[in-house]
Design a protein around this motif. Structure first.
Motif, PDB file in Angstrom:
ATOM      1  N   THR A 103     -21.582 -16.069   2.630  1.00 45.48           N
ATOM      2  CA  THR A 103     -20.369 -15.307   2.902  1.00 45.48           C
ATOM      3  C   THR A 103     -20.506 -13.927   2.274  1.00 45.48           C
ATOM      4  N   TYR A 104     -19.788 -12.984   2.803  1.00 47.97           N
ATOM      5  CA  TYR A 104     -19.710 -11.638   2.224  1.00 47.97           C
ATOM      6  C   TYR A 104     -18.288 -11.441   1.713  1.00 47.97           C
ATOM      7  N   ARG A 105     -18.115 -11.466   0.411  1.00 47.78           N
ATOM      8  CA  ARG A 105     -16.779 -11.299  -0.174  1.00 47.78           C
ATOM      9  C   ARG A 105     -16.313  -9.848  -0.087  1.00 47.78           C
ATOM     10  N   ASN A 106     -17.247  -8.926  -0.158  1.00 49.39           N
ATOM     11  CA  ASN A 106     -16.932  -7.496  -0.072  1.00 49.39           C
ATOM     12  C   ASN A 106     -17.993  -6.802   0.767  1.00 49.39           C
ATOM     13  N   PRO A 107     -17.949  -6.984   2.090  1.00 53.85           N
ATOM     14  CA  PRO A 107     -18.954  -6.336   2.931  1.00 53.85           C
ATOM     15  C   PRO A 107     -18.824  -4.819   2.879  1.00 53.85           C
ATOM     16  N   ILE A 108     -19.887  -4.145   3.312  1.00 55.46           N
ATOM     17  CA  ILE A 108     -19.816  -2.689   3.342  1.00 55.46           C
ATOM     18  C   ILE A 108     -18.740  -2.264   4.341  1.00 55.46           C
ATOM     19  N   PRO A 109     -18.201  -1.063   4.199  1.00 50.40           N
ATOM     20  CA  PRO A 109     -17.071  -0.633   5.042  1.00 50.40           C
ATOM     21  C   PRO A 109     -17.336  -0.678   6.547  1.00 50.40           C
ATOM     22  N   GLU A 110     -18.588  -0.563   6.965  1.00 56.83           N
ATOM     23  CA  GLU A 110     -18.887  -0.550   8.402  1.00 56.83           C
ATOM     24  C   GLU A 110     -18.764  -1.917   9.067  1.00 56.83           C
ATOM     25  N   ILE A 111     -18.670  -2.975   8.309  1.00 54.48           N
ATOM     26  CA  ILE A 111     -18.635  -4.329   8.883  1.00 54.48           C
ATOM     27  C   ILE A 111     -17.551  -5.185   8.217  1.00 54.48           C
ATOM     28  N   PRO A 112     -16.309  -4.723   8.205  1.00 56.16           N
ATOM     29  CA  PRO A 112     -15.246  -5.414   7.455  1.00 56.16           C
ATOM     30  C   PRO A 112     -14.828  -6.757   8.036  1.00 56.16           C
ATOM     31  N   ARG A 113     -15.075  -7.004   9.305  1.00 62.17           N
ATOM     32  CA  ARG A 113     -14.564  -8.221   9.940  1.00 62.17           C
ATOM     33  C   ARG A 113     -15.196  -9.506   9.407  1.00 62.17           C
ATOM     34  N   ILE A 114     -16.358  -9.417   8.741  1.00 59.95           N
ATOM     35  CA  ILE A 114     -17.002 -10.638   8.245  1.00 59.95           C
ATOM     36  C   ILE A 114     -16.513 -11.049   6.857  1.00 59.95           C
ATOM     37  N   LYS A 115     -15.637 -10.255   6.265  1.00 53.28           N
ATOM     38  CA  LYS A 115     -15.159 -10.532   4.904  1.00 53.28           C
ATOM     39  C   LYS A 115     -14.645 -11.965   4.775  1.00 53.28           C
TER      40      LYS A 115
END
Length: 136
Positions: A103-115
């Motif tokens: 999981t990505y708890r804090n993804p980079i700003p360009e891919i926020p939907r996977i948070k």
């Protein structure tokens, strides 16, 4: 060096290749994840992540996953296109299967939907099914 920057943006792992594209698409496909005969996830609302030169990945809402059978792992990795990944291990009948999902708890700003969504490694589970068909 503690961090690497392009302009004022921190770079993770290596600079991003402008030829690599990542798209996220909302889907109503039925995704199930099975390990040791147990359904770890069952979702009709996956987020489909398509990334250049990588297999399609299905990111599932935590509410559609058996969190009672998943435990955070100490493992983390960094991706220049998504950020820092945290991992999940499965615990079934006392047996631990390490790092079956991430999981990505804090993804980079360009891919926020996977948070905070959860994706499973096909090779770490018995099957990932899409609409009843086992994925390769």
């Amino acid at each position: 060096v503690d961090a690497w920057f392009e302009e004022d943006e921190e770079v993770f792992v290596h600079p991003r290749d402008p030829q690599v594209r990542i798209d996220t698409l909302q889907s109503s496909a039925h995704i199930q994840v099975v390990l040791a005969g147990v359904v770890l996830a069952d979702s009709h609302r996956p987020l489909v992540l398509v990334e250049t030169n990588h297999p399609v990945r299905y990111y599932l809402p935590p509410d559609d996953c058996r969190l009672d059978l998943l435990a955070f792992s100490p493992r983390t990795t960094r991706c220049p296109y998504k950020g820092t990944a945290s991992y999940w291990s499965a615990v079934i009948d006392g047996t631990i299967r390490e790092n079956v999902a991430w999981t990505y708890r804090n993804p980079i700003p360009e891919i926020p939907r996977i948070k905070d969504l959860i994706a499973f490694y096909p090779e770490a589970v018995d099957a990932i099914l899409r609409d009843g068909e086992k994925l390769a």
